[in-house]
Design an enzyme around this catalytic site. Structure first.
Site, PDB file in Angstrom:
ATOM      1  N   LYS A 112       0.815  -1.214   0.000  1.00 32.24           N
ATOM      2  CA  LYS A 112       0.000   0.000   0.000  1.00 32.24           C
ATOM      3  C   LYS A 112       0.852   1.270   0.000  1.00 32.24           C
ATOM      4  CE  LYS A 112      -4.158  -2.112   1.792  1.00 32.24           C
ATOM      5  NZ  LYS A 112      -3.761  -3.532   1.885  1.00 32.24           N
TER       6      LYS A 112
HETATM    7  C1  LIG Z   1      -4.418  -4.580   1.271  1.00 31.49           C
HETATM    8  C2  LIG Z   1      -3.670  -5.869   1.149  1.00 31.49           C
HETATM    9  C3  LIG Z   1      -4.076  -6.886   0.247  1.00 31.49           C
HETATM   10  C4  LIG Z   1      -5.320  -6.777  -0.607  1.00 31.49           C
HETATM   11  O1  LIG Z   1      -5.194  -5.828  -1.633  1.00 31.49           O
HETATM   12  P1  LIG Z   1      -6.479  -5.264  -2.415  1.00 31.49           P
HETATM   13  O2  LIG Z   1      -5.980  -4.187  -3.281  1.00 31.49           O
HETATM   14  O3  LIG Z   1      -7.424  -4.752  -1.341  1.00 31.49           O
HETATM   15  O4  LIG Z   1      -7.081  -6.403  -3.168  1.00 31.49           O
HETATM   16  C5  LIG Z   1      -3.280  -8.021   0.143  1.00 31.49           C
HETATM   17  N1  LIG Z   1      -2.173  -8.181   0.916  1.00 31.49           N
HETATM   18  C6  LIG Z   1      -1.772  -7.239   1.794  1.00 31.49           C
HETATM   19  C7  LIG Z   1      -0.562  -7.497   2.607  1.00 31.49           C
HETATM   20  C8  LIG Z   1      -2.495  -6.051   1.949  1.00 31.49           C
HETATM   21  O5  LIG Z   1      -2.079  -5.119   2.830  1.00 31.49           O
END
Ligand SMILES: *Cc1c(COP(=O)(O)O)cnc(C)c1O
Length: 469
Positions: A112
């Site tokens: 993120k």
């Molecule tokens: C947020 C997250 C996901 C999921 O990603 P999306 O874009 O919501 O599908 C998967 N793995 C980790 C470690 C995350 O922080």
């Protein structure tokens, strides 16, 4: 570039507008009015670019009219120059066919950061232009909150109030939020569950006392700018693996469908993607939707992959809209019915449009742990459980021939294993260490306020402390 809402009745906005708006005013999500397209020659010309230069090249069509190429390039160098790896999102080979794309070299060790670090700077740029301020209020069960706080800490025109359920996020996740010392960061530990905290946040967005006092903003993955920033690493990795001459497949650990939708966008832009695997844990609404067309919400079962424990995937609406022929009125009707009944069937056009590129697979906890063990024993890689869900799906769909043997298959490594040390230790018998650059996380002082579980206490704290940054 203009953006339109998936529900057809909100005004079209430019990039600056959609970045600050987040959700469209008709409840829909913004998507580009048309997909920009790169030719094979354009893609060949991207070979050898460093990550910040590539990022500016890939994102340029999306920001046209809101940022000049020089402004975008300067932002990309500022943001991606600070990552913990010079390649920003390095590829690691596991065996003949399988690769990991490491997306966890940002400040909070999850993918993120790649998008939120940019979003923080975009906010600051656009707010300065308008001479406005923004108050972000959010609730987090872990990864999003820390990445959002790190993205805006110290910015002048943005402040953030992040609610987490007291005692219910991991020590690493809490400390990544509470040890950030900046006057514009407010951590609130709320009595109750994540859903309680989330309900407070939703209520604040409709509370006249709040919205007439503060310019409220959100940072969840419905923000188009986040998806846009994630398109870049599909280009970066495919170029290294031989695009545009060769096709590449991806397996993406999925929750809200943001990360994997960015792969769809990359394909629409001309990147030769063979297949996108939507990997889910046992909270498998997306697997059911993509395999049998049944999109119906159940309860959420907590797992060792908490960032994928979702009931509904908000970004899925973007795919349904685009694959289903971009009919905003029909989409609004379909979503209204879904919100009432919590279930819907995909139309034929949506199902066919999705299956042209997407395949899904799910992993339970035993399969996830086995994927961690395989990566460790066969490739010497310690991976996090979210990545494990993706790797399980990748190996299953390579084994059954869905992804042909000659096609490189890249699993997105969405978090550093040290973020989830207990689950990793149970699977592979050793405890992953935090990277040196965050190593004093457990030595730093924490700062947060504890708030009783009721809405009024939360609202009063936000109103009483906003604008004092
Ligand atoms: C947020 C997250 C996901 C999921 O990603 P999306 O874009 O919501 O599908 C998967 N793995 C980790 C470690 C995350 O922080």
């Amino acid at each position: 570039m203009q953006y339109v809402s998936t529900r057809g009745s909100a005004p079209a906005l430019d990039f600056e507008g959609v970045t600050l708006a987040g959700l469209a005013s008709d409840g829909g999500l913004y998507v580009p009015a048309e997909w920009p397209r790169f030719s094979a020659d354009d893609i060949r010309d991207m070979r050898g670019l460093g990550y910040p230069d590539l990022a500016a090249r890939v994102m340029a069509p999306f920001v046209a009219g809101s940022l000049t190429e020089d402004e975008l390039l300067a932002l990309c160098h500022k943001v991606y120059g600070d990552f913990g790896h010079a390649a920003v999102t390095p590829l690691v080979q596991l065996d003949q066919q399988h690769w990991l794309l490491e997306l966890f070299h940002g400040p909070t060790l999850a993918f993120k950061d790649v998008a939120l670090q940019l979003l923080g700077r975009l906010f600051e740029t656009f707010l300065a232009r308008r001479d406005e301020r923004l108050t972000i209020v959010g609730a987090t069960s872990g990864d999003t909150g820390s990445a959002a706080i790190q993205a805006v800490a110290g910015l002048e025109r943005v402040e953030i109030f992040m609610l987490h359920p007291k005692g219910r996020v991991s020590d690493v996740q809490r400390r990544q939020m509470t040890t950030v010392r900046a006057p514009n960061v407010h951590n609130l530990a709320i009595e109750g569950s994540f859903d309680d905290a989330q309900a407070h946040v939703k209520r604040m967005f409709t509370d006249g006392d709040v919205i007439h006092t503060l310019n409220l903003g959100a940072v969840n993955s419905i923000n188009w700018a986040r998806l846009m920033a994630q398109v870049v690493y599909y280009f970066a990795s495919a170029l290294q693996l031989g695009a545009p001459e060769r096709t590449v497949a991806y397996s993406v650990p999925t929750g809200n469908f943001g990360d994997v939708f960015a792969g769809y966008v990359a394909a629409k832009m001309g990147l030769p993607i063979e297949r996108l695997i939507v990997a889910t844990n046992i909270n498998d609404i997306l697997h059911r939707a993509l395999s049998v067309g049944d999109y119906s919400a159940g309860g959420v079962t907590p797992t060792i992959t908490p960032s994928m424990d979702i009931q509904v995937s908000s970004n899925f609406e973007r795919l349904l809209f685009d694959a289903g022929g971009r009919d905003g009125a029909a989409m609004a009707e379909q979503m209204r019915a879904f919100e009432a009944s919590k279930a819907m069937q995909l139309t034929n056009a949506q199902a066919e449009g999705a299956s042209a590129l997407f395949t899904s697979a799910r992993a339970d906890q035993v399969e996830t742990a086995r994927a961690l063990q395989w990566a460790w024993r066969h490739a010497g890689q310690v991976i996090d459980p979210h990545t494990g869900v993706g790797l399980h799906a990748a190996r299953a769909l390579a084994a059954d021939g869905t992804v042909p043997a000659g096609v490189p298959l890249v699993t997105l490594a969405t978090a550093h294993p040290a973020k989830f040390p207990d689950a990793v230790e149970r699977a592979v018998g050793m405890r992953p260490a935090l990277p040196a650059r965050v190593g004093d996380l457990f030595g730093r002082e924490e700062s947060f306020v504890e708030i009783a579980g009721d809405y009024a206490a939360t609202r009063d704290y936000v109103l009483g402390n906003a604008g004092n940054a």
